[in-house]
Scaffold this active site. Sequence first.
Site, PDB file in Angstrom:
ATOM      1  N   ASP A  34       0.836  -1.204   0.000  1.00 35.67           N
ATOM      2  CA  ASP A  34       0.000   0.000   0.000  1.00 35.67           C
ATOM      3  C   ASP A  34       0.866   1.248   0.000  1.00 35.67           C
ATOM      4  OD1 ASP A  34      -2.082  -1.664   0.105  1.00 35.67           O
ATOM      5  OD2 ASP A  34      -2.811  -1.059   2.085  1.00 35.67           O
ATOM      6  N   GLU A  36       3.872   1.610  -1.259  1.00 35.18           N
ATOM      7  CA  GLU A  36       4.456   1.857  -2.574  1.00 35.18           C
ATOM      8  C   GLU A  36       3.400   2.435  -3.517  1.00 35.18           C
ATOM      9  OE1 GLU A  36       7.982  -1.480  -2.743  1.00 35.18           O
ATOM     10  OE2 GLU A  36       5.897  -2.142  -2.799  1.00 35.18           O
ATOM     11  N   TYR A  37       2.189   1.918  -3.368  1.00 35.96           N
ATOM     12  CA  TYR A  37       1.084   2.438  -4.170  1.00 35.96           C
ATOM     13  C   TYR A  37       0.890   3.927  -3.851  1.00 35.96           C
ATOM     14  CZ  TYR A  37      -3.644   2.993  -6.026  1.00 35.96           C
ATOM     15  OH  TYR A  37      -4.743   3.438  -6.717  1.00 35.96           O
ATOM     16  N   ASP A 118     -26.842  -5.815   0.897  1.00 32.73           N
ATOM     17  CA  ASP A 118     -27.227  -5.061   2.084  1.00 32.73           C
ATOM     18  C   ASP A 118     -26.261  -3.898   2.280  1.00 32.73           C
ATOM     19  OD1 ASP A 118     -28.812  -4.426   4.162  1.00 32.73           O
ATOM     20  OD2 ASP A 118     -27.999  -5.915   5.543  1.00 32.73           O
ATOM     21  N   ARG A 137     -29.668   7.996  -1.799  1.00 32.63           N
ATOM     22  CA  ARG A 137     -31.076   8.008  -2.160  1.00 32.63           C
ATOM     23  C   ARG A 137     -31.838   9.134  -1.470  1.00 32.63           C
ATOM     24  NH1 ARG A 137     -34.121   2.713  -2.003  1.00 32.63           N
ATOM     25  NH2 ARG A 137     -33.414   2.662   0.134  1.00 32.63           N
ATOM     26  N   TYR A 225     -26.433  -2.296 -10.377  1.00 33.86           N
ATOM     27  CA  TYR A 225     -27.411  -3.209 -10.973  1.00 33.86           C
ATOM     28  C   TYR A 225     -28.526  -2.492 -11.706  1.00 33.86           C
ATOM     29  CZ  TYR A 225     -29.239  -1.766  -6.464  1.00 33.86           C
ATOM     30  OH  TYR A 225     -29.611  -1.011  -5.388  1.00 33.86           O
ATOM     31  N   CYS A 408     -24.372  10.690  34.041  1.00 31.94           N
ATOM     32  CA  CYS A 408     -23.558   9.496  33.819  1.00 31.94           C
ATOM     33  C   CYS A 408     -23.856   8.459  34.890  1.00 31.94           C
ATOM     34  CB  CYS A 408     -22.085   9.879  33.830  1.00 31.94           C
ATOM     35  SG  CYS A 408     -21.007   8.446  33.839  1.00 31.94           S
ATOM     36  N   CYS A 411     -20.531   8.261  37.238  1.00 28.69           N
ATOM     37  CA  CYS A 411     -20.039   9.345  38.091  1.00 28.69           C
ATOM     38  C   CYS A 411     -21.100  10.381  38.435  1.00 28.69           C
ATOM     39  CB  CYS A 411     -18.848  10.034  37.441  1.00 28.69           C
ATOM     40  SG  CYS A 411     -19.310  10.986  35.983  1.00 28.69           S
ATOM     41  N   CYS A 426     -20.274  11.246  28.539  1.00 31.62           N
ATOM     42  CA  CYS A 426     -19.903  11.809  29.824  1.00 31.62           C
ATOM     43  C   CYS A 426     -18.543  12.449  29.609  1.00 31.62           C
ATOM     44  CB  CYS A 426     -19.802  10.698  30.867  1.00 31.62           C
ATOM     45  SG  CYS A 426     -18.916  11.211  32.342  1.00 31.62           S
ATOM     46  N   CYS A 431     -14.357  10.423  35.641  1.00 32.14           N
ATOM     47  CA  CYS A 431     -15.431   9.437  35.745  1.00 32.14           C
ATOM     48  C   CYS A 431     -14.836   8.041  35.973  1.00 32.14           C
ATOM     49  CB  CYS A 431     -16.260   9.461  34.469  1.00 32.14           C
ATOM     50  SG  CYS A 431     -17.402   8.083  34.325  1.00 32.14           S
TER      51      CYS A 431
HETATM   52  S1  IVH Z   1     -33.275  -3.076  -7.823  1.00 25.49           S
HETATM   53  C1  IVH Z   1     -36.582   0.609  -8.230  1.00 25.49           C
HETATM   54  N1  IVH Z   1     -31.468  -4.803  -7.141  1.00 25.49           N
HETATM   55  O1  IVH Z   1     -32.629  -2.658  -1.908  1.00 25.49           O
HETATM   56  C2  IVH Z   1     -35.647  -0.003  -7.263  1.00 25.49           C
HETATM   57  N2  IVH Z   1     -32.130  -3.185  -5.541  1.00 25.49           N
HETATM   58  O2  IVH Z   1     -34.927  -2.577  -0.194  1.00 25.49           O
HETATM   59  C3  IVH Z   1     -34.896  -1.111  -7.927  1.00 25.49           C
HETATM   60  N3  IVH Z   1     -30.928  -3.307  -3.412  1.00 25.49           N
HETATM   61  O3  IVH Z   1     -33.846   0.404  -3.092  1.00 25.49           O
HETATM   62  C4  IVH Z   1     -33.900  -1.670  -7.046  1.00 25.49           C
HETATM   63  N4  IVH Z   1     -29.645  -5.011  -3.966  1.00 25.49           N
HETATM   64  O4  IVH Z   1     -31.246   0.080  -2.751  1.00 25.49           O
HETATM   65  C5  IVH Z   1     -32.204  -3.755  -6.751  1.00 25.49           C
HETATM   66  N5  IVH Z   1     -29.827  -6.385  -6.678  1.00 25.49           N
HETATM   67  C6  IVH Z   1     -30.554  -5.334  -6.295  1.00 25.49           C
HETATM   68  C7  IVH Z   1     -30.429  -4.754  -5.016  1.00 25.49           C
HETATM   69  C8  IVH Z   1     -31.249  -3.680  -4.676  1.00 25.49           C
HETATM   70  C9  IVH Z   1     -29.945  -4.135  -3.025  1.00 25.49           C
HETATM   71  C10 IVH Z   1     -31.497  -2.230  -2.590  1.00 25.49           C
HETATM   72  C11 IVH Z   1     -31.906  -1.000  -3.343  1.00 25.49           C
HETATM   73  C12 IVH Z   1     -33.377  -0.899  -3.097  1.00 25.49           C
HETATM   74  C13 IVH Z   1     -33.486  -1.552  -1.762  1.00 25.49           C
HETATM   75  C14 IVH Z   1     -34.880  -1.955  -1.439  1.00 25.49           C
END
Ligand code: IVH
Length: 668
Positions: A34, A36-37, A118, A137, A225, A408, A411, A426, A431
């Site tokens: 890292d 060197e990068y 997620d 969003r 996506y 707290c 304390c 706190c 404390c």
């Molecule tokens: S498609 C019009 N594809 O999950 C919305 N969403 O809980 C189309 N999400 O708002 C979304 N993986 O932020 C899509 N493979 C995936 C996803 C994905 C995660 C999120 C996205 C969405 C939220 C809804």
Amino acid sequence: MPALNASSRARELRREIARHDRLYYEEAAPEITDREYDALLRELCDLEDAHPELRAPDSPTQRVAGKPLEGFKQVRHRVPMQSLDNTYSLEEADEFMARVERLLPGIKLRWTIEPKVDGVALSLTYREGLLELAATRGDGTTGDDVTQNIRTIRTIPLKLEGDVPDLLEIRGEVYLPKKKFAALNEEREKEGEALFANPRNAAAGSLKLLDSSIVAKRGLSAVFYGLGAVEGGKAPQSQEELLHWLKKIGLPVVPKFWEADDEAGVRKAIAALEKIRHDFAFETDGAVIKLDEFRRREQAGSTSKAPRWAMAYKYEAERARTKLNSITVQVGRMGTLTPVAELEPVPIAGSRVARATLHNEEEIARKDIRIGDWVFVEKAGEVIPAVVGVDLKARTGKEKIFKMPEKCPSCGSKVFRDPELTAIRCINPDCPAQIRRRIEHFAARGAMDIEGLGEAMVDQLVTAGLVAALPDVYALKAGEVAALERMGEKSTANLLAAIEGSKGQPLWRLLFGLGIMHVGASVARKLADKFHTLDKIASASVEELESTEDVGEIVAREIHDFFRLPHNRKLVESLRKRGLNFGERDERTAPASQELAGETWVITGTLSRPRDEIAELIRRHGGGVSGSVSKKTSYVLAGEEAGSKLDKAKSLGVPVVDEAALHERLKP
Ligand code: IVH
């Protein structure tokens, strides 16, 4: 002509950096460290500073963190960012598909099944192929402009490859890889900072940081996506095409997706994803089922909130239902108050859970968790148990609303809201709970490494009134310690010897042990290497501190302010009186001579010792060390297989020496 040289060098550096990005991210086979990068990047930065006409919007230097922001600008999305309907039931998933079939009678439909990432939803805007804007969003119509933070994510291209529409909005998800999440929480635990509940919260929290230099270190990543607005050019017409195309133009996409043409096929895909989802770098809590063809999506339409053509099927998490008996409040080393759920013990994923974090007051209010409730507990991110919700049907009306204390719990002093950390703190330096945590941290293995001074021992010492502040540890007498429970003569002698021995620990351990916010072991080492003594660090200006590697403005200010608080000054003076090493006794960092004073060295290639050590040697003899070769470089120290820096030294006429020559000069 220097400008010509500079421009070809800049091009070469950009090519090199892009190659290392690819090796690191796509092939997981980095060829350089890292450091060197960073040196390559720094050289390019310097070059662009000297020749601003060479700066290009897609240069990797544009990923270098900018000045901290005051706040985020609000931006309107050209096409709203919707959310998804979701379900935990396969029958409901079937019903969803049947509904779409009814909307589009007589049409053969195809479905795409993707992991539901997620993370935090993100919209990127590329104009003429260049990244112009990154936005969260927000409420779906308006989000935060997080471009400066997003630019630090190396997997997100600043420039798209190939022929792309003039204006292109790309939708996806920013996430913190599971491994990075675990490391981040571990680090935060050591630093006494509040833990993130799960990778998604950590990603969201990181995106909201105003200081992009901290964001850069978090190691965020992203997958894409979807499309938003598209103008002036052609874009794919189906999800399958889109995913291939996104990849082709340089954007990261989900590692796997499935196509199906009926309910049975979709179920198969959902089952297949469930088997492999834990192997992904990101957390996946479900599968997203989408109509594949975009023209069919248009026909199916949307409700005000979510599209009719897609649905998220969520996998059941390992969760249990149990009673929330009470909520206690813990005080961390930095004074952060964390509410903790005291539960009727239940088994989850093979272990007994009796306590779970509730994070903070806002989380409790948002989930409307009350004392006496029946709650659902999950192992979030497969690490820390968390209360995820309330069984409202089981409510009797006798449940009590929880309020964070105004004082707290340890304390009794008034607590304060710290909006930056969304925490209540706190701020009483005396404390007892904080003192306990601070002493535990000070004595911990990674810090002063005082064997025998763990949580239980600290508790005994503080409870017995033998220790009320850190320096008291160094005033303990054998008679007092031996009088404590379970302390024989032998263990007393061992503890006192360990305490005495710690006085000679190197400066960085002491510095880390002091527990300054954001100063972990590695930053402490860098500070010690640069400043050599605690007094120099304590008296350094914010600017001087900031010139240390890995120290940004916020961290520099934190260190600066720490040493200006009266009680911390008192602490430092007491430790000095007790005879702790403030750096003067560090062999590795003590100044040795002024032989190399005024010289700037660049180290390159493979040498007999780690570069850090050689750099330290040069510094101890008064020299400076830089990452990139310029006309100002005095010497290049070249080892085996030295590459571009050696070439550059030759072209600039900078003298090149080997290790033996350096040692020759440093002979007494
Ligand atoms: S498609 C019009 N594809 O999950 C919305 N969403 O809980 C189309 N999400 O708002 C979304 N993986 O932020 C899509 N493979 C995936 C996803 C994905 C995660 C999120 C996205 C969405 C939220 C809804």
